[in-house]
Every structure is written in C-alpha cells, then in structure tokens.
Design a protein around this motif. Structure first.
Motif, PDB file in Angstrom:
ATOM      1  N   VAL A  11      37.255  36.982  32.617  1.00  0.00           N
ATOM      2  CA  VAL A  11      37.816  38.329  32.721  1.00  0.00           C
ATOM      3  C   VAL A  11      38.946  38.475  31.712  1.00  0.00           C
ATOM      4  CG1 VAL A  11      37.211  38.567  35.160  1.00  0.00           C
ATOM      5  CG2 VAL A  11      39.436  37.619  34.531  1.00  0.00           C
ATOM      6  N   SER A  12      39.382  39.711  31.491  1.00  0.00           N
ATOM      7  CA  SER A  12      40.495  39.969  30.593  1.00  0.00           C
ATOM      8  C   SER A  12      41.812  39.805  31.343  1.00  0.00           C
ATOM      9  CB  SER A  12      40.394  41.390  30.023  1.00  0.00           C
ATOM     10  OG  SER A  12      40.437  42.351  31.072  1.00  0.00           O
ATOM     11  N   ARG A  13      42.900  39.742  30.597  1.00  0.00           N
ATOM     12  CA  ARG A  13      44.216  39.523  31.205  1.00  0.00           C
ATOM     13  C   ARG A  13      44.657  40.705  32.054  1.00  0.00           C
ATOM     14  NH1 ARG A  13      47.079  35.251  29.163  1.00  0.00           N
ATOM     15  NH2 ARG A  13      49.041  36.196  29.851  1.00  0.00           N
ATOM     16  N   ASP A  14      44.113  41.899  31.781  1.00  0.00           N
ATOM     17  CA  ASP A  14      44.492  43.076  32.569  1.00  0.00           C
ATOM     18  C   ASP A  14      43.479  43.370  33.680  1.00  0.00           C
ATOM     19  OD1 ASP A  14      42.414  43.794  30.963  1.00  0.00           O
ATOM     20  OD2 ASP A  14      43.317  45.634  30.194  1.00  0.00           O
ATOM     21  N   ALA A  15      42.685  42.378  34.074  1.00  0.00           N
ATOM     22  CA  ALA A  15      41.675  42.578  35.124  1.00  0.00           C
ATOM     23  C   ALA A  15      42.349  42.945  36.450  1.00  0.00           C
ATOM     24  CB  ALA A  15      40.831  41.311  35.291  1.00  0.00           C
ATOM     25  N   THR A  16      41.717  43.862  37.179  1.00  0.00           N
ATOM     26  CA  THR A  16      42.224  44.262  38.485  1.00  0.00           C
ATOM     27  C   THR A  16      41.874  43.203  39.529  1.00  0.00           C
ATOM     28  OG1 THR A  16      40.195  45.437  39.070  1.00  0.00           O
ATOM     29  CG2 THR A  16      41.877  46.669  37.863  1.00  0.00           C
ATOM     30  N   PRO A  17      42.559  43.201  40.676  1.00  0.00           N
ATOM     31  CA  PRO A  17      42.199  42.245  41.738  1.00  0.00           C
ATOM     32  C   PRO A  17      40.735  42.333  42.141  1.00  0.00           C
ATOM     33  CG  PRO A  17      44.336  43.226  42.212  1.00  0.00           C
ATOM     34  CD  PRO A  17      43.792  43.956  41.029  1.00  0.00           C
ATOM     35  N   GLU A  18      40.184  43.552  42.147  1.00  0.00           N
ATOM     36  CA  GLU A  18      38.773  43.694  42.508  1.00  0.00           C
ATOM     37  C   GLU A  18      37.872  43.073  41.459  1.00  0.00           C
ATOM     38  OE1 GLU A  18      35.651  44.446  44.867  1.00  0.00           O
ATOM     39  OE2 GLU A  18      37.764  44.777  45.370  1.00  0.00           O
ATOM     40  N   GLN A  19      38.218  43.218  40.174  1.00  0.00           N
ATOM     41  CA  GLN A  19      37.428  42.589  39.110  1.00  0.00           C
ATOM     42  C   GLN A  19      37.519  41.068  39.185  1.00  0.00           C
ATOM     43  OE1 GLN A  19      39.308  44.626  35.813  1.00  0.00           O
ATOM     44  NE2 GLN A  19      37.572  46.019  35.560  1.00  0.00           N
ATOM     45  N   LEU A  20      38.697  40.549  39.524  1.00  0.00           N
ATOM     46  CA  LEU A  20      38.842  39.100  39.705  1.00  0.00           C
ATOM     47  C   LEU A  20      37.951  38.609  40.837  1.00  0.00           C
ATOM     48  CD1 LEU A  20      42.719  38.701  39.406  1.00  0.00           C
ATOM     49  CD2 LEU A  20      41.028  37.939  37.753  1.00  0.00           C
ATOM     50  N   LYS A  21      37.928  39.374  41.932  1.00  0.00           N
ATOM     51  CA  LYS A  21      37.139  38.970  43.095  1.00  0.00           C
ATOM     52  C   LYS A  21      35.655  38.967  42.764  1.00  0.00           C
ATOM     53  CE  LYS A  21      36.465  40.097  47.987  1.00  0.00           C
ATOM     54  NZ  LYS A  21      36.857  41.013  49.085  1.00  0.00           N
ATOM     55  N   ARG A  22      35.194  40.016  42.056  1.00  0.00           N
ATOM     56  CA  ARG A  22      33.765  40.084  41.694  1.00  0.00           C
ATOM     57  C   ARG A  22      33.384  38.932  40.769  1.00  0.00           C
ATOM     58  NH1 ARG A  22      34.535  45.822  41.221  1.00  0.00           N
ATOM     59  NH2 ARG A  22      34.655  45.604  38.961  1.00  0.00           N
ATOM     60  N   ALA A  23      34.250  38.649  39.794  1.00  0.00           N
ATOM     61  CA  ALA A  23      33.956  37.560  38.853  1.00  0.00           C
ATOM     62  C   ALA A  23      33.892  36.222  39.582  1.00  0.00           C
ATOM     63  CB  ALA A  23      35.013  37.522  37.749  1.00  0.00           C
ATOM     64  N   TYR A  24      34.825  36.015  40.513  1.00  0.00           N
ATOM     65  CA  TYR A  24      34.832  34.752  41.259  1.00  0.00           C
ATOM     66  C   TYR A  24      33.582  34.617  42.114  1.00  0.00           C
ATOM     67  CZ  TYR A  24      35.851  31.507  45.021  1.00  0.00           C
ATOM     68  OH  TYR A  24      35.761  30.499  45.940  1.00  0.00           O
ATOM     69  N   ARG A  25      33.214  35.682  42.821  1.00  0.00           N
ATOM     70  CA  ARG A  25      32.036  35.603  43.695  1.00  0.00           C
ATOM     71  C   ARG A  25      30.770  35.347  42.887  1.00  0.00           C
ATOM     72  NH1 ARG A  25      32.060  39.445  48.985  1.00  0.00           N
ATOM     73  NH2 ARG A  25      33.945  38.621  49.932  1.00  0.00           N
ATOM     74  N   LYS A  26      30.698  35.954  41.704  1.00  0.00           N
ATOM     75  CA  LYS A  26      29.510  35.740  40.878  1.00  0.00           C
ATOM     76  C   LYS A  26      29.401  34.273  40.469  1.00  0.00           C
ATOM     77  CE  LYS A  26      27.380  37.121  36.501  1.00  0.00           C
ATOM     78  NZ  LYS A  26      27.521  37.939  35.275  1.00  0.00           N
ATOM     79  N   LEU A  27      30.511  33.687  40.036  1.00  0.00           N
ATOM     80  CA  LEU A  27      30.494  32.282  39.629  1.00  0.00           C
ATOM     81  C   LEU A  27      30.268  31.363  40.819  1.00  0.00           C
ATOM     82  CD1 LEU A  27      33.472  32.320  37.100  1.00  0.00           C
ATOM     83  CD2 LEU A  27      31.065  32.013  36.548  1.00  0.00           C
ATOM     84  N   ALA A  28      30.871  31.722  41.970  1.00  0.00           N
ATOM     85  CA  ALA A  28      30.723  30.876  43.152  1.00  0.00           C
ATOM     86  C   ALA A  28      29.273  30.814  43.601  1.00  0.00           C
ATOM     87  CB  ALA A  28      31.612  31.399  44.281  1.00  0.00           C
ATOM     88  N   ARG A  29      28.554  31.931  43.495  1.00  0.00           N
ATOM     89  CA  ARG A  29      27.149  31.932  43.906  1.00  0.00           C
ATOM     90  C   ARG A  29      26.302  31.066  42.974  1.00  0.00           C
ATOM     91  NH1 ARG A  29      27.732  38.136  44.176  1.00  0.00           N
ATOM     92  NH2 ARG A  29      28.628  38.469  46.228  1.00  0.00           N
ATOM     93  N   GLU A  30      26.697  30.956  41.703  1.00  0.00           N
ATOM     94  CA  GLU A  30      25.931  30.148  40.757  1.00  0.00           C
ATOM     95  C   GLU A  30      26.272  28.662  40.866  1.00  0.00           C
ATOM     96  OE1 GLU A  30      26.936  31.774  36.997  1.00  0.00           O
ATOM     97  OE2 GLU A  30      25.894  33.677  37.313  1.00  0.00           O
ATOM     98  N   LEU A  31      27.534  28.370  41.214  1.00  0.00           N
ATOM     99  CA  LEU A  31      28.004  26.987  41.145  1.00  0.00           C
ATOM    100  C   LEU A  31      28.138  26.315  42.496  1.00  0.00           C
ATOM    101  CD1 LEU A  31      30.864  27.626  38.556  1.00  0.00           C
ATOM    102  CD2 LEU A  31      28.618  26.669  38.069  1.00  0.00           C
ATOM    103  N   HIS A  32      27.921  27.055  43.579  1.00  0.00           N
ATOM    104  CA  HIS A  32      28.116  26.472  44.907  1.00  0.00           C
ATOM    105  C   HIS A  32      27.207  25.253  45.093  1.00  0.00           C
ATOM    106  CE1 HIS A  32      28.365  26.082  49.268  1.00  0.00           C
ATOM    107  NE2 HIS A  32      29.477  26.784  49.182  1.00  0.00           N
ATOM    108  N   PRO A  33      27.708  24.194  45.727  1.00  0.00           N
ATOM    109  CA  PRO A  33      26.890  22.972  45.909  1.00  0.00           C
ATOM    110  C   PRO A  33      25.557  23.213  46.588  1.00  0.00           C
ATOM    111  CG  PRO A  33      29.194  22.524  46.436  1.00  0.00           C
ATOM    112  CD  PRO A  33      29.092  24.003  46.191  1.00  0.00           C
TER     113      PRO A  33
END
Length: 386
Positions: A11-33
């Motif tokens: 994400v960019s440095r000015d990402a909103t909390p909602e954008q941070l949450k979406r980015a994290y959930r997307k990565l978590a779904r791909e990388l979860h054990p």
C-alpha cells in the motif's frame, strides 16, 4: 536495511485504515498456513501480521512515518545519525524517547496490559463445482482444519479450576520500565513484560490440551450453502467459521472459493451459455427439429429450411441465474446455440448421382464466383465486359 512497512502490505504511505485492512486480509488469505503450508509462506504470514499490527495502531504508525521501527526498538530512528556518527540516541529507540516525554515513564500511567483474548483470523478453502451445481446451487459438506475453542478449558487456558495469576515481574501492568542515561539526560523506557508478554498475568497451571492458548487445531465438517449463479473465483462467506482467536477469542470468517469445472457441452460467458450443434447439410436445407437438453429442461430446437452455417439461435432465459450481491437470484441469462452445417466428405456412387441430379435441377452444376457491389454474373462474364 530499514523495514518497508507499507511495501510489505503493498500500500502507499497515505493508505487509509480500511485500505490497510483490505490489503492485510488479502495477503493473509494467500499466506495462511491452512492455504499455503510452505515454510517461506508461513514466515511471510508472520511478518505481514506483525506489520499490520503496527500500522493499524495510530501511535505506532506515527513512529513509522518518522523513521522508527517499532518492531525493532533497538534500531531507533533510521538514518537520524546524520554526520554525528552512529546512533544519536545512544541505543534508545524513538519509541523509548516518546515514552519518556509523553507518558511512558516516571510512573505516569503507561499503556497497560493487553487482553489475552483476541479475534481470530479468516480462513480460505476452495471447492470444485460442476456447471450444474453452479446453476442450481448446492449444499456441500466441507472438511476444514482450523483453530477451534479448547473444550477442556473453554478458552481460559487454565487447567481445572485454576485461574490466571498477576505477573510478579510487572505487577500486572504488562510492561516493565528501565532508566538509562543518554545525551538527553535520564530516559525512562517501557517495554512489554518478557514474563507475561504484555498480558499482565500468567497462567501457573496451563491446560494440558491447549498449553494455555485456549484453542487447539482440529479438523471439522462444515455445511456450506452455495447459492445458484456462483461463478469461478467467487467467494461465499461463512461468518464466524474461521480461526478461533488466542484466549478463546471470537472466530474469524471462513471464505469458500468456487472453482468451476469445465462442462462438456456448454461454455459459460458471464450469465450466458454457448453451445454448438452439428447438423447434416440435408437437415439444414430441409429444416428439422432437434431435442436439446439444457441445464434445467429439454427444449425442442427448430431449424427452418435453408438454415445457413454459423447461424446463431438464442433461447431467452435458458442461461445461468443472475446472482445479486445480496445473494438473491434476479433473472437468468440466455443460451446461444451455434449451428454448424456438416458437409459430407465421402459419397458412394448413388449418393453422388442424386446430388448431381439435384444440382442440375437447381442449375447449380456450374458454380459461379460470388460477386459484390453492382457487378453481376460470374467471373468469365465480368472478364468479357472489360
């Protein structure tokens, strides 16, 4: 090297909390054990989770934007040494100094212990569905392995009737303080208690089944109701069916991702279906009726006499259900039937004689080159007119 917090989440440095949450959930779904058991993916999952925990905290995010590394307090302010050489803070992190001036030291009310009970992560599982199942909807029994509530301690993490005890190291504050000297003078730093890990309490007699975690990994069967009209790549959300959180915290969601199998007759294009029928040249010339088995019923397909190759017939409302975002079906697409006229390649003498007679009757025994525009007649007639 300095840790790239925003780059880790993409994400960019000015990402909103909602954008941070979406980015994290997307990565978590791909990388979860549960989804990706590779050791590298698990390490990456831990890194992404730690980075998101920092950026989702407004105070810690301010420190990141100032150049500090909250995940490595000893690193302090990256690049702040300038021409002074070495670390100008004498080994103290920027977070330590901020604590010293803004409430972290001197007994002035620290951050306090963090809760042992935390929310669980989401989980992802993929299921294969036939086109017929995508059309009608299906209830599928899914076997999934996730963290579930420990039934022995009911999530408390304690064995029997025992209870958590106040941490002797931090006296229940969840953090320990130390006083050191730097060029700024006396600096009081506060760090998470190493004994209780910031919880403010310890479990002297942990549950034998979960080891004090309040949760265990187990395989269970879940009934997933998949609505009509789903397509390849779509996800169905099953609320609170994901990972149970530490300390028996609320479970995350389970997402069921659809993998649509290829059909032997129909090709899907969104809500519409396509298929091809092959008819003999005689049937195309004389006209015929063909029974066509759709996904829901049998239709009588009528070909008019003189049907040409590549003719397309459209059966309205015989395609796939239109699935709305609410999960309700709103109408259906169409079924497009493409007609392929098959010309015989092998004829016996009798068949060839009959076709010659037909060609003579129709005056087609001398084929002509097709023309366009105002020019009329065959190739030789046009040559004669020149």
């Amino acid at each position: 090297m300095a840790r790239d917090y925003y780059g880790t989440l993409g994400v960019s440095r000015d990402a909103t909390p909602e954008q941070l949450k979406r980015a994290y959930r997307k990565l978590a779904r791909e990388l979860h054990p549960d989804v990706n058991p590779e050791p590298a993916a698990q390490e990456r999952f831990r890194e992404v989770s730690a980075v998101y925990e920092v950026l989702s905290d407004p105070e810690k995010r301010k420190l990141v934007d100032l150049g500090a590394d909250p995940l490595d307090p000893s690193a302090g302010m990256r690049g702040a040494g300038g021409g002074m050489g070495g670390d100008p803070f004498g080994g103290f992190g920027l977070g330590d100094i901020m604590d010293a001036f803004f409430g972290g030291g001197g007994g002035g009310g620290g951050r306090g212990p963090r809760s042992r009970v935390q929310s669980g992560s989401d989980a992802l599982i993929r299921v294969e569905l036939t086109l017929e199942e995508c059309n009608s909807g299906v209830t599928r029994e899914i076997s999934v392995e996730t963290a579930v509530l420990c039934t022995t301690c009911s999530g408390s993490g304690c064995a029997g009737d025992s209870r958590p005890a106040t941490c002797d190291t931090c006296s229940g504050r969840g953090e320990v303080q130390s006083v050191q000297r730097s060029f700024l003078g006396q600096v009081v730093t506060a760090r998470p208690c190493p004994t209780c890990r910031g919880f403010g309490e310890v479990i002297p007699d942990p549950c034998q089944k979960c080891g004090g975690e309040g949760r265990v990994r187990a395989r269970r069967t879940i009934s997933a109701k998949i609505p009509p009209g789903v397509a390849d790549g779509m996800r169905v959300r099953l609320a609170s069916q994901g990972e149970v959180g530490p300390g028996g915290g609320p479970a995350g969601d389970l997402y069921v991702e659809v993998e649509e199998l290829q059909h032997e007759v129909f090709t899907r294009d969104g809500h519409n279906l396509h298929c091809t029928i092959r008819v003999p040249v005689t049937a195309a010339a004389l006209g015929t009726s063909i029974p066509l088995e759709t996904l829901d019923s049998e239709e009588e397909l009528t070909l008019e006499p003189g049907t040409q190759p590549n003719t397309e017939l459209v059966l309205s409302g015989r395609g796939m259900p239109r699935l709305r975002s609410s999960g309700r079906v709103d109408g259906r697409g169409n079924l497009h039937v493409h007609v392929e006229v098959v010309v015989p390649t092998k004829l016996d003498s009798k068949q060839a004689d009959l076709l010659r007679q037909l060609a003579q009757l129709r005056g087609e025994d001398q084929p002509e080159l097709a023309t366009t525009g105002r020019a009329q007649g065959g190739l030789f007639s046009r040559l004669r007119r020149r």
